[in-house]
Design a protein around this motif. Structure first.
Motif, PDB file in Angstrom:
ATOM      1  N   MET A  52      14.873  61.124  38.665  1.00  0.00           N
ATOM      2  CA  MET A  52      14.838  62.089  37.555  1.00  0.00           C
ATOM      3  C   MET A  52      14.151  61.485  36.333  1.00  0.00           C
ATOM      4  N   ILE A  53      14.390  60.211  36.068  1.00  0.00           N
ATOM      5  CA  ILE A  53      13.714  59.539  34.948  1.00  0.00           C
ATOM      6  C   ILE A  53      12.207  59.542  35.189  1.00  0.00           C
ATOM      7  N   GLU A  54      11.799  59.188  36.407  1.00  0.00           N
ATOM      8  CA  GLU A  54      10.375  59.165  36.737  1.00  0.00           C
ATOM      9  C   GLU A  54       9.767  60.555  36.656  1.00  0.00           C
ATOM     10  N   HIS A  55      10.506  61.564  37.093  1.00  0.00           N
ATOM     11  CA  HIS A  55      10.004  62.944  37.038  1.00  0.00           C
ATOM     12  C   HIS A  55       9.836  63.402  35.595  1.00  0.00           C
ATOM     13  N   LYS A  56      10.765  63.046  34.726  1.00  0.00           N
ATOM     14  CA  LYS A  56      10.660  63.436  33.315  1.00  0.00           C
ATOM     15  C   LYS A  56       9.470  62.752  32.646  1.00  0.00           C
ATOM     16  N   GLU A  57       9.192  61.514  33.063  1.00  0.00           N
ATOM     17  CA  GLU A  57       8.062  60.779  32.502  1.00  0.00           C
ATOM     18  C   GLU A  57       6.727  61.311  33.011  1.00  0.00           C
ATOM     19  N   ASP A  58       6.701  61.765  34.250  1.00  0.00           N
ATOM     20  CA  ASP A  58       5.469  62.251  34.862  1.00  0.00           C
ATOM     21  C   ASP A  58       5.794  63.410  35.805  1.00  0.00           C
ATOM     22  N   PRO A  59       6.084  64.591  35.235  1.00  0.00           N
ATOM     23  CA  PRO A  59       6.466  65.717  36.094  1.00  0.00           C
ATOM     24  C   PRO A  59       5.316  66.171  36.987  1.00  0.00           C
ATOM     25  N   GLN A  60       5.598  66.271  38.255  1.00  0.00           N
ATOM     26  CA  GLN A  60       4.625  66.761  39.225  1.00  0.00           C
ATOM     27  C   GLN A  60       5.304  67.849  40.032  1.00  0.00           C
ATOM     28  N   GLU A  61       4.642  68.974  40.145  1.00  0.00           N
ATOM     29  CA  GLU A  61       5.225  70.075  40.892  1.00  0.00           C
ATOM     30  C   GLU A  61       4.310  70.442  42.050  1.00  0.00           C
ATOM     31  N   ILE A  62       4.928  70.711  43.205  1.00  0.00           N
ATOM     32  CA  ILE A  62       4.175  71.221  44.349  1.00  0.00           C
ATOM     33  C   ILE A  62       4.971  72.379  44.927  1.00  0.00           C
ATOM     34  N   SER A  63       4.280  73.247  45.611  1.00  0.00           N
ATOM     35  CA  SER A  63       4.950  74.398  46.219  1.00  0.00           C
ATOM     36  C   SER A  63       5.712  73.945  47.463  1.00  0.00           C
ATOM     37  N   PHE A  64       6.579  74.803  47.938  1.00  0.00           N
ATOM     38  CA  PHE A  64       7.330  74.524  49.154  1.00  0.00           C
ATOM     39  C   PHE A  64       6.378  74.302  50.328  1.00  0.00           C
ATOM     40  N   ASP A  65       5.364  75.166  50.444  1.00  0.00           N
ATOM     41  CA  ASP A  65       4.392  75.041  51.539  1.00  0.00           C
ATOM     42  C   ASP A  65       3.636  73.711  51.459  1.00  0.00           C
ATOM     43  N   GLU A  66       3.253  73.304  50.250  1.00  0.00           N
ATOM     44  CA  GLU A  66       2.570  72.020  50.090  1.00  0.00           C
ATOM     45  C   GLU A  66       3.479  70.862  50.500  1.00  0.00           C
ATOM     46  N   MET A  67       4.753  70.956  50.137  1.00  0.00           N
ATOM     47  CA  MET A  67       5.692  69.911  50.483  1.00  0.00           C
ATOM     48  C   MET A  67       5.868  69.833  52.007  1.00  0.00           C
ATOM     49  N   MET A  68       5.981  70.993  52.667  1.00  0.00           N
ATOM     50  CA  MET A  68       6.136  71.013  54.125  1.00  0.00           C
ATOM     51  C   MET A  68       4.911  70.414  54.798  1.00  0.00           C
ATOM     52  N   THR A  69       3.729  70.710  54.277  1.00  0.00           N
ATOM     53  CA  THR A  69       2.500  70.145  54.836  1.00  0.00           C
ATOM     54  C   THR A  69       2.474  68.641  54.621  1.00  0.00           C
ATOM     55  N   GLU A  70       2.842  68.197  53.417  1.00  0.00           N
ATOM     56  CA  GLU A  70       2.841  66.785  53.097  1.00  0.00           C
ATOM     57  C   GLU A  70       3.824  66.020  54.000  1.00  0.00           C
ATOM     58  N   LEU A  71       4.927  66.656  54.356  1.00  0.00           N
ATOM     59  CA  LEU A  71       5.916  66.027  55.230  1.00  0.00           C
ATOM     60  C   LEU A  71       5.580  66.179  56.721  1.00  0.00           C
ATOM     61  N   GLY A  72       4.509  66.890  57.013  1.00  0.00           N
ATOM     62  CA  GLY A  72       4.046  67.018  58.393  1.00  0.00           C
ATOM     63  C   GLY A  72       4.709  68.133  59.189  1.00  0.00           C
ATOM     64  N   PHE A  73       5.321  69.103  58.509  1.00  0.00           N
ATOM     65  CA  PHE A  73       5.975  70.199  59.214  1.00  0.00           C
ATOM     66  C   PHE A  73       5.085  71.417  59.439  1.00  0.00           C
ATOM     67  N   ASN A  74       3.911  71.463  58.819  1.00  0.00           N
ATOM     68  CA  ASN A  74       3.015  72.608  58.961  1.00  0.00           C
ATOM     69  C   ASN A  74       1.753  72.233  59.722  1.00  0.00           C
ATOM     70  N   GLU A  75       1.858  71.332  60.638  1.00  0.00           N
ATOM     71  CA  GLU A  75       0.661  70.885  61.368  1.00  0.00           C
ATOM     72  C   GLU A  75       0.492  71.651  62.650  1.00  0.00           C
TER      73      GLU A  75
END
Length: 75
Positions: A52-75
């Motif tokens: 949470m500290i790191e997120h507050k310092e550098d907030p990065q947002e991705i969509s659910f679909d982007e997260m699933m792809t990044e984790l390899g679930f949408n291949e």
């Protein structure tokens, strides 16, 4: 294997013994599970707080679909 002595009053002793009996586990297993869960919870909380500290310092947002792809679930 090592052992640890725990000093408790009679009321706590009865409560622990009764609980272990209901769960059908030994007192040793109950204590081992309880202590390890407590340690894991504290480690998880520390990791969460750091994230949470790191997120507050550098907030990065991705969509659910982007997260699933990044984790390899949408291949």
């Amino acid at each position: 294997m090592s052992s640890i002595t725990l000093r408790i009053d009679d009321d706590d002793n009865k409560l622990i013994r009764d609980y272990a009996k209901i769960k059908n586990i030994t007192i040793s297993e109950l204590m081992r599970q309880s202590v390890l869960e407590k340690i894991e919870d504290e480690i998880d909380l520390k990791i969460y707080n750091q994230a949470m500290i790191e997120h507050k310092e550098d907030p990065q947002e991705i969509s659910f679909d982007e997260m699933m792809t990044e984790l390899g679930f949408n291949e």
